[in-house]
Scaffold this active site. Structure first.
Site, PDB file in Angstrom:
ATOM      1  N   GLN A   1       0.816  -1.198   0.000  1.00  0.00           N
ATOM      2  CA  GLN A   1       0.000   0.000   0.000  1.00  0.00           C
ATOM      3  C   GLN A   1       0.859   1.262   0.000  1.00  0.00           C
ATOM      4  OE1 GLN A   1      -2.259  -0.756   3.539  1.00  0.00           O
ATOM      5  NE2 GLN A   1      -0.448  -0.940   4.791  1.00  0.00           N
TER       6      GLN A   1
ATOM      7  N   HIS B   1     -11.484   3.542  18.589  1.00  0.00           N
ATOM      8  CA  HIS B   1     -10.704   2.470  19.201  1.00  0.00           C
ATOM      9  C   HIS B   1     -11.231   2.074  20.578  1.00  0.00           C
ATOM     10  CE1 HIS B   1      -7.869   3.761  16.003  1.00  0.00           C
ATOM     11  NE2 HIS B   1      -7.712   2.454  15.923  1.00  0.00           N
TER      12      HIS B   1
ATOM     13  N   ASP C   1      -1.181   0.373  13.288  1.00  0.00           N
ATOM     14  CA  ASP C   1      -0.900   1.681  13.877  1.00  0.00           C
ATOM     15  C   ASP C   1      -0.745   1.614  15.393  1.00  0.00           C
ATOM     16  OD1 ASP C   1      -3.577   1.418  14.769  1.00  0.00           O
ATOM     17  OD2 ASP C   1      -4.310   2.496  13.014  1.00  0.00           O
TER      18      ASP C   1
ATOM     19  N   ASP D   1       0.033  -8.121  11.688  1.00  0.00           N
ATOM     20  CA  ASP D   1      -0.253  -7.149  10.631  1.00  0.00           C
ATOM     21  C   ASP D   1       0.632  -7.470   9.428  1.00  0.00           C
ATOM     22  OD1 ASP D   1      -1.620  -4.171  10.323  1.00  0.00           O
ATOM     23  OD2 ASP D   1       0.200  -4.406   9.132  1.00  0.00           O
TER      24      ASP D   1
ATOM     25  N   ALA E   1      -2.850 -12.503   7.940  1.00  0.00           N
ATOM     26  CA  ALA E   1      -3.647 -13.010   9.060  1.00  0.00           C
ATOM     27  C   ALA E   1      -4.229 -14.389   8.766  1.00  0.00           C
ATOM     28  CB  ALA E   1      -4.769 -12.026   9.381  1.00  0.00           C
TER      29      ALA E   1
ATOM     30  N   ASP F   1      -9.206  -5.740  13.363  1.00  0.00           N
ATOM     31  CA  ASP F   1      -9.208  -4.326  12.955  1.00  0.00           C
ATOM     32  C   ASP F   1      -8.590  -4.209  11.571  1.00  0.00           C
ATOM     33  OD1 ASP F   1      -9.547  -1.604  13.074  1.00  0.00           O
ATOM     34  OD2 ASP F   1      -7.727  -1.242  14.252  1.00  0.00           O
TER      35      ASP F   1
END
Length: 497
Positions: free
Chosen positions: A234, A264, A288, A307, A342, A359
């Site tokens: 990305q 969050h 993040d 992640d 994942a 998330d």
């Protein structure tokens, strides 16, 4: 001499494929739906190559001169293709027409290259050797390009400079060809001068590419761009204005520092605070570190963060402003960071957890959509301890109502009980989450201290839906039929039109 010619074939094959990959990746970044973008671009490119091959039959004389000229044209068009597309997206409404025009032109030029080169070689080798060697090196060049693109070019150079680098290679091939075919080039000096001019233009473009890209990107965002990163997965952009730090991935807003705490806190605490003693918590996505920050409010909890993008977790572990925002969560000794897909990690791991936070980005394409399927949720369910639960960020029940309830139904068909809820986040509007597990759920009596938004008294109200956001008939999302991606794309397209 023949070896040099076959290396030329390898290089021009690599260049042609790089331009195609740049166009597909850039369209996916900016428009979404990677399957559609790559499918249509590959189809257009191959069709255009066929047109170029057919057109080559009408070139009867001056084959060497035509070959060098075509190399220079593809160097200019392909080399500047990414830069032109960035500018078109930022400043005009002509991105799609320009995209397919450039892909078509590059395809035609590439389709002309190989037939002309084969005809130039037929006087040097037997026809069977020409075909065998040219196609062999053509395929080798394509293989090299397909490996270089995701592993080296995108992470270290970015789209614009990658295209320009291979434009430089194309122009260098043109200049080199004026030497290889010097006996067949009556206008050799003119072609050499043209090659040097194109090389200089592309080198200048390469030197200024980052500045041009930043200028184009600045017009795409309301606030000044303060940081950009490319990863294999990305484009990461951070903007800042009067204390408001915003993260964009492939042009899509991920959070605003002014209100991310609402998102969050609502993501983590309604479910995690209901667990009597969470010890092991899994966070999927959330590179993040903001969801991890909330989990760390529970003193006994140890966190495993999975992640895909190492650049994300690296950035949010080192950048001063990011550390300030997530409280250095990713540096905590209670946190283990794993950079992996994942789906694959769950398939290979035997670990179990008391709670899982999913998330992940919205299901805007099939690569992400697989992480919202019955198959994925069944797999994740196997990693929950008895009494364990998961929470899934589930897009907006207001703006993507069908997609939201499709996620809820998918969790249900994966054998989980569900408790959908929503919260208002000013940067996003109404946003939805779904708690899921195999046992019972009761709203927590207490929440951790220090929360800025959520209270124990307010949690119950999150599970109430007004009429325009209530459940509607939808289909579940399956690995072999990702209806969720179609739901999501259709609904958000209506919003943005």
């Amino acid at each position: 001499m023949n070896a040099a010619l076959f290396v030329t074939v390898l290089l021009i094959a690599a260049c042609g494929l790089i331009y195609e990959l740049v166009a597909g990746a850039l369209a996916s970044y900016l428009l979404g739906d990677s399957v559609l973008q790559f499918s249509t671009i590959i189809g257009t490119y191959l069709f255009a190559m066929g047109v170029g091959s057919w057109l080559s039959r009408f070139i009867h004389r001056g084959l060497a001169s035509r070959f060098v000229s075509i190399e220079l044209m593809v160097a200019v068009v392909g080399g500047f293709s990414s830069t032109l597309l960035f500018l078109a997206f930022a400043y005009t409404d002509a991105f799609r027409p320009l995209l397919y025009l450039l892909v078509s032109l590059i395809g035609i030029f590439v389709g002309l290259e190989i037939p002309l080169l084969m005809r130039l070689l037929r006087d040097r080798l037997e026809f069977k050797d020409v075909v065998a060697n040219v196609l062999t090196f053509d395929y080798l060049g394509a293989l090299g390009a397909s490996l270089l693109f995701p592993l080296v070019l995108v992470p270290y150079l970015g789209m614009a400079r990658s295209a320009l680098l291979f434009g430089i290679i194309n122009a260098a091939v043109a200049l080199w060809s004026t030497y290889l075919f010097r006996d067949a080039l009556p206008n050799r000096r003119r072609l050499q001068a043209g090659s040097v001019l194109v090389l200089a233009l592309l080198v200048a473009g390469f030197a200024g590419a980052e500045r041009i890209t930043r200028t184009a990107e600045s017009s795409m965002y309301a606030d000044p761009v303060v940081l950009t990163r490319n990863s294999p997965y990305q484009r990461i952009v951070l903007t800042a204005w009067r204390g408001d730090l915003r993260l964009f991935l492939n042009g899509h807003l991920q959070f605003s520092s002014r209100d991310e705490y609402r998102y969050h806190e609502a993501l983590v605490h309604p479910g995690l605070a209901a667990h009597p003693s969470p010890k092991r918590v899994l966070v999927l996505g959330g590179g993040d570190g903001l969801a991890v920050r909330e989990v760390l409010r529970y003193p006994g909890a140890e966190v495993t963060l999975v992640d895909l993008d190492a650049e994300m977790t690296r950035l949010f572990s080192k950048h001063r402003e990011m550390l300030k925002l997530n409280g250095g969560a990713l540096l905590s000794p209670r946190v283990r960071v794993i950079n992996a897909d994942a789906f694959r990690w769950l398939a290979e791991s035997s670990e179990t957890f008391d709670f899982a936070v999913v998330d992940l980005p919205d299901p805007s394409n099939y690569a992400v959509g697989k992480l919202y399927t019955t198959t994925f949720y069944r797999l994740l369910r196997q990693h929950l301890n008895p009494g364990g639960m998961m929470v899934v960020q589930s897009t907006s029940p207001m703006f993507a109502r069908t997609a939201f309830w499709s996620i809820e139904r998918t969790l249900g068909e994966a054998g989980l009980r569900t408790w959908p809820y929503h919260v208002y986040v000013p940067s996003f509007g109404e946003w939805g989450f779904i708690l899921a597990g195999t046992g019972d759920y009761q709203t927590p009596a207490r929440l951790p201290a220090g929360l800025r938004y959520l209270t124990a008294e307010a949690v119950a109200g999150l599970f109430q839906f007004p009429t325009d956001m209530r459940r509607i008939p939808v289909r579940a999302n399956r690995l072999d039929d990702q209806v969720l991606v179609r739901y999501y794309s259709s609904e958000w397209e209506q919003i943005t039109q």
